[in-house]
Design a protein around this motif. Structure first.
Motif, PDB file in Angstrom:
ATOM      1  N   UNK A 160      -1.993  12.362  14.562  1.00 29.14           N
ATOM      2  CA  UNK A 160      -1.969  13.072  13.283  1.00 29.14           C
ATOM      3  C   UNK A 160      -1.281  12.235  12.206  1.00 29.14           C
ATOM      4  N   UNK A 161      -0.199  11.576  12.564  1.00 28.58           N
ATOM      5  CA  UNK A 161       0.489  10.704  11.604  1.00 28.58           C
ATOM      6  C   UNK A 161      -0.403   9.542  11.187  1.00 28.58           C
ATOM      7  N   UNK A 162      -1.108   8.980  12.155  1.00 23.81           N
ATOM      8  CA  UNK A 162      -2.003   7.874  11.850  1.00 23.81           C
ATOM      9  C   UNK A 162      -3.086   8.308  10.868  1.00 23.81           C
ATOM     10  N   UNK A 163      -3.661   9.494  11.084  1.00 18.93           N
ATOM     11  CA  UNK A 163      -4.706  10.001  10.194  1.00 18.93           C
ATOM     12  C   UNK A 163      -4.173  10.175   8.773  1.00 18.93           C
ATOM     13  N   UNK A 164      -2.980  10.731   8.645  1.00 24.31           N
ATOM     14  CA  UNK A 164      -2.391  10.900   7.313  1.00 24.31           C
ATOM     15  C   UNK A 164      -2.175   9.552   6.633  1.00 24.31           C
ATOM     16  N   UNK A 165      -1.690   8.588   7.395  1.00 24.70           N
ATOM     17  CA  UNK A 165      -1.439   7.263   6.829  1.00 24.70           C
ATOM     18  C   UNK A 165      -2.734   6.612   6.346  1.00 24.70           C
ATOM     19  N   UNK A 166      -3.809   6.775   7.109  1.00 22.29           N
ATOM     20  CA  UNK A 166      -5.091   6.207   6.705  1.00 22.29           C
ATOM     21  C   UNK A 166      -5.599   6.832   5.414  1.00 22.29           C
ATOM     22  N   UNK A 167      -5.224   8.087   5.164  1.00 22.95           N
ATOM     23  CA  UNK A 167      -5.661   8.781   3.962  1.00 22.95           C
ATOM     24  C   UNK A 167      -4.648   8.680   2.823  1.00 22.95           C
ATOM     25  N   UNK A 168      -3.732   7.719   2.941  1.00 21.29           N
ATOM     26  CA  UNK A 168      -2.803   7.455   1.844  1.00 21.29           C
ATOM     27  C   UNK A 168      -1.620   8.384   1.768  1.00 21.29           C
ATOM     28  N   UNK A 169      -1.360   9.157   2.822  1.00 19.36           N
ATOM     29  CA  UNK A 169      -0.219  10.073   2.839  1.00 19.36           C
ATOM     30  C   UNK A 169       0.864   9.526   3.767  1.00 19.36           C
ATOM     31  N   UNK A 170       2.011   9.118   3.244  1.00 21.63           N
ATOM     32  CA  UNK A 170       3.055   8.532   4.092  1.00 21.63           C
ATOM     33  C   UNK A 170       3.513   9.500   5.175  1.00 21.63           C
ATOM     34  N   UNK A 171       3.490   9.031   6.413  1.00 28.55           N
ATOM     35  CA  UNK A 171       3.925   9.861   7.541  1.00 28.55           C
ATOM     36  C   UNK A 171       4.807   9.079   8.498  1.00 28.55           C
ATOM     37  N   UNK A 172       4.942   7.765   8.282  1.00 31.40           N
ATOM     38  CA  UNK A 172       5.780   6.915   9.127  1.00 31.40           C
ATOM     39  C   UNK A 172       6.757   6.182   8.225  1.00 31.40           C
ATOM     40  N   UNK A 210       0.860  -1.191   0.000  1.00 32.35           N
ATOM     41  CA  UNK A 210       0.000   0.000   0.000  1.00 32.35           C
ATOM     42  C   UNK A 210       0.895   1.240   0.000  1.00 32.35           C
ATOM     43  N   UNK A 211       0.304   2.422  -0.170  1.00 34.98           N
ATOM     44  CA  UNK A 211       1.111   3.646  -0.179  1.00 34.98           C
ATOM     45  C   UNK A 211       1.658   4.053   1.181  1.00 34.98           C
ATOM     46  N   UNK A 212       1.141   3.469   2.283  1.00 33.14           N
ATOM     47  CA  UNK A 212       1.639   3.789   3.624  1.00 33.14           C
ATOM     48  C   UNK A 212       1.802   2.512   4.436  1.00 33.14           C
ATOM     49  N   UNK A 213       2.533   2.614   5.543  1.00 25.80           N
ATOM     50  CA  UNK A 213       2.756   1.438   6.393  1.00 25.80           C
ATOM     51  C   UNK A 213       1.464   0.971   7.062  1.00 25.80           C
ATOM     52  N   UNK A 214       0.646   1.919   7.530  1.00 25.66           N
ATOM     53  CA  UNK A 214      -0.605   1.543   8.181  1.00 25.66           C
ATOM     54  C   UNK A 214      -1.521   0.818   7.203  1.00 25.66           C
TER      55      UNK A 214
END
Length: 451
Positions: free
Chosen positions: A249-261, A165-169
């Protein structure tokens, strides 16, 4: 129930905009029923048959195959409760064989490092690793996931599931879907479109989101948020307030497909080293407690020398048994502990054993029944630059060569061939492993025979 107002934004719009700008995608490779897979690897007669692996002292079930799950064998349940069911259906049972599992884990991780590069691999646990899939361009990620899965299985014999996926979450969600539907997904799943991401979010309860624990899940449920899609639509300020500030905030970004972790650095040098075990049988004598503590200190000192460090603080703790009231939830019992700061940091086993045994004697109480003991080394610094003590003269490290020889012999001969007498030889208190399989890959005398 509390109610809150979500963002009036369609998830497709947010995800689509983020997907266009993604340069690095993430995969997580998770071994399927890892401990059981290791056991099956050397027992091909067990393929497609129910298998379980037990925890320390054969207490609980910590790994089970899909076949055992279908029979109703519960994960993390006490072995004695599941034993009638296990015996009824002939479920093959093993004690934990950590030598085997550790070696097979290294083989899996080395394979992943070879495939994507060491700098793109984060070992997350003994059976999981995150991969950064950078430099692949417009790749067919499903084909890539299948290639990773098939290569690991071919080179190591361990079956794995791959989520991309685009993020780790989101990759953790993809992996969960792949494991849940092994036949239809072929153990791989990719979230590469806004629609796929939205569907995955909608079918993932908040309690199953990576990074959301039980208490946070209950808190979100109290606000009427039950799945990841609902959480992904919440305002960032609200998520920051309810889920721990920047972490939320990082978790929210990750859920929306924006890498933050990003990938985490592998922890090569530990800041604390612990060795702890449940006793195989209840212990009441001080001498047995001392033998266990000396053995654990020796093991911790080996780990300390392996990373070329010294320690200045020793902590010893012991857990004793208390009477359980009828119908009460299981409890391990009270824990007592004590620590000592050494005048000079050291990695020499005998210099660590003596103060540790003093702490054990200080904690011991006649008449108590002890279930567990452990040691913790902290105040760790590099061996070449330990902090000095103005009031205690620095002692020459004359035993460094002795420790090196002992370590080399024990590594090559195994089974603690050389150890200090304080650790005893009988060790009647040691962890119970009555159903352990041979250590096929790390003991010459236990190598499998081919006929």
């Amino acid at each position: 129930m509390n109610t809150i107002q979500a963002n009036n934004v369609m998830p497709e719009t947010s995800a689509a905009n983020n997907l266009k700008s993604i340069h690095t995608w993430y995969a997580i490779v998770d071994c399927n029923s890892f401990y059981c897979s290791c056991e099956r690897l050397f027992r091909p007669d067990l393929w497609n048959r129910p298998v379980v692996v037990l925890s320390n002292n054969d207490g609980c079930i910590i790994s089970r195959t899909d076949e055992a799950k279908r029979l109703g064998v519960e994960m993390a349940g006490p072995y004695f409760k599941a034993k009638p069911l296990i015996e009824q259906y002939g479920v093959t049972t093993f004690s934990s064989n950590y030598n085997l599992y550790g070696d097979m884990s290294k083989r899996v991780m080395d394979t992943l490092r070879f495939l994507v590069g060491e700098q793109n691999t984060e070992v997350y646990s003994v059976d999981e690793a995150f991969l950064a899939l950078s430099g692949f361009g417009a790749t067919d990620y499903t084909a890539l996931a299948l290639h990773i899965r098939q290569t690991v299985e071919r080179w190591t014999g361990i079956s794995v599931s791959v989520g991309i996926a685009p993020t780790k979450v989101l990759s953790k969600m993809a992996n969960h879907i792949a494991k849940k539907n092994k036949q239809s997904t072929r153990c791989v799943y990719v979230l590469d479109t806004p629609q796929a991401i939205q569907q995955a979010l909608a079918q993932t309860p908040v309690g199953e989101i990576w990074g959301i624990g039980r208490r946070y899940a209950e808190k979100l449920n109290s606000f009427g948020i039950y799945d990841a899609l609902q959480l992904s639509l919440m305002p960032e300020n609200w998520v920051r307030k309810q889920l721990g500030g920047v972490v939320g905030a990082r978790l929210l970004k990750e859920l929306n497909g924006e890498p933050a972790i990003g990938l985490g650095d592998e922890l090569v040098t530990k800041k604390m080293i612990a060795t702890t075990r449940m006793f195989g049988t209840p212990v009441t004598a001080l001498q047995q407690v001392k033998e266990a503590v000396a053995t654990y200190i020796a093991r911790s000192a080996e780990k300390l020398r392996r990373q070329k460090s010294v320690a200045s603080v020793i902590t010893v703790f012991m857990v004793y048994k208390t009477e359980q009231l009828p119908g009460a939830h299981f409890r391990h019992g009270p824990s007592v502990s004590a620590f000592i700061v050494l005048p000079n940091a050291t990695a020499n086993t005998h210099e660590l054993i003596k103060p540790a045994l003093q702490l054990a004697a200080q904690l011991y109480q006649t008449g108590k029944i002890y279930k567990k003991a452990g040691v913790l080394l902290s105040g760790i610094t590099p061996a070449g630059a330990p902090q000095g003590n103005l009031f205690v003269p620095k002692s020459p490290n004359a035993n460094e060569r002795l420790m090196e020889v002992m370590d080399n012999i024990n590594v090559s001969m195994r089974n603690d061939v050389l150890h200090f007498a304080a650790g005893s030889t009988g060790r009647n208190w040691k962890m119970r492993q009555e159903l352990r399989s041979p250590r096929y890959t790390s003991r010459w005398k236990e190598l499998p025979e081919v006929r």
